[in-house]
Design a protein around this motif. Structure first.
Motif, mmCIF file in Angstrom:
data_model
loop_
_atom_site.group_PDB
_atom_site.id
_atom_site.type_symbol
_atom_site.label_atom_id
_atom_site.label_comp_id
_atom_site.label_asym_id
_atom_site.label_seq_id
_atom_site.Cartn_x
_atom_site.Cartn_y
_atom_site.Cartn_z
ATOM 1 N N GLU A 1 0.857 -1.198 0.000
ATOM 2 C CA GLU A 1 0.000 0.000 0.000
ATOM 3 C C GLU A 1 0.884 1.236 0.000
ATOM 4 N N GLU A 2 0.627 2.125 -0.952
ATOM 5 C CA GLU A 2 1.378 3.374 -1.047
ATOM 6 C C GLU A 2 0.538 4.417 -1.762
ATOM 7 N N LEU A 3 1.039 5.619 -1.850
ATOM 8 C CA LEU A 3 0.352 6.659 -2.597
ATOM 9 C C LEU A 3 0.898 6.722 -4.012
ATOM 10 N N LYS A 4 -0.005 6.758 -4.982
ATOM 11 C CA LYS A 4 0.342 6.975 -6.389
ATOM 12 C C LYS A 4 -0.563 8.089 -6.887
ATOM 13 N N TRP A 5 0.031 9.125 -7.408
ATOM 14 C CA TRP A 5 -0.732 10.276 -7.888
ATOM 15 C C TRP A 5 -1.666 10.817 -6.798
ATOM 16 N N ARG B 1 -6.030 1.553 -7.586
ATOM 17 C CA ARG B 1 -6.015 2.829 -6.868
ATOM 18 C C ARG B 1 -7.441 3.140 -6.446
ATOM 19 N N GLN C 1 -3.229 9.193 -4.565
ATOM 20 C CA GLN C 1 -4.318 8.284 -4.222
ATOM 21 C C GLN C 1 -3.768 6.999 -3.612
ATOM 22 N N ALA D 1 -0.660 -2.695 -4.724
ATOM 23 C CA ALA D 1 0.013 -3.572 -5.688
ATOM 24 C C ALA D 1 0.298 -4.905 -4.996
ATOM 25 N N PRO E 1 -1.961 -3.078 -10.253
ATOM 26 C CA PRO E 1 -2.235 -2.204 -9.112
ATOM 27 C C PRO E 1 -3.655 -1.638 -9.173
ATOM 28 N N SER F 1 -2.897 3.352 -3.288
ATOM 29 C CA SER F 1 -2.623 2.378 -4.338
ATOM 30 C C SER F 1 -2.252 1.045 -3.703
#
Length: 143
Positions: free
Chosen positions: A50-54, A70, A56, A60, A68, A58
């Protein structure tokens, strides 16, 4: 929280969820719990990262068994959304199941998003199906 939906390891993730309006936040937190629950039920999915992408949240898989996901709120501000990479065929797969189902309460954004109304009961069947397909996308493609 239970093991199926752990607390946020990164405070920025908690901040991202807290930035959503309350109905959207609650709906997306439920969807988040389903992501962890579905992954925990299938050892071949692997670990959820779990992480932030853009900006949001996310999700993977590690190893890379799926695409992934989001979680977000589209520009309309009235719906919640589950996004996938637009290069995948996942939205097409989901359209084949749900696009003509008048009872379904999801709708699609191009080839990257599945939307739902966070103020109504969540379309659990459709969202769980989408999550499972996403988390197993590459594994299913291999045969």
């Amino acid at each position: 929280m239970t093991a199926s939906h752990p607390s946020f390891a990164n405070p920025a993730l908690a901040d991202a969820f807290n930035a959503f309006p309350l109905p959207t936040r609650q709906a997306l937190q439920k969807v988040r719990s389903w992501i962890y629950e579905i992954a925990a039920a299938d050892a071949q999915i692997g670990t959820i990262v779990e992480e932030l992408k853009w900006g949001q949240p996310s999700y993977a898989t590690q190893p890379k068994s799926g695409v992934p996901l989001r979680l977000g709120q589209p520009k309309d501000g009235a719906s919640g959304a589950l996004y996938v990479p637009c290069q995948s065929a996942l939205i097409g797969e989901l359209r084949a199941h749900y696009d003509h189902d008048e009872a379904s309460s999801i709708w699609f954004e191009g080839n990257r998003g599945l939307h739902f109304d966070p103020t109504k009961p969540l379309p659990e069947t459709e969202l769980r199906h989408a999550i499972k397909l996403a988390l197993t996308y590459y594994r299913r493609r291999k045969g």
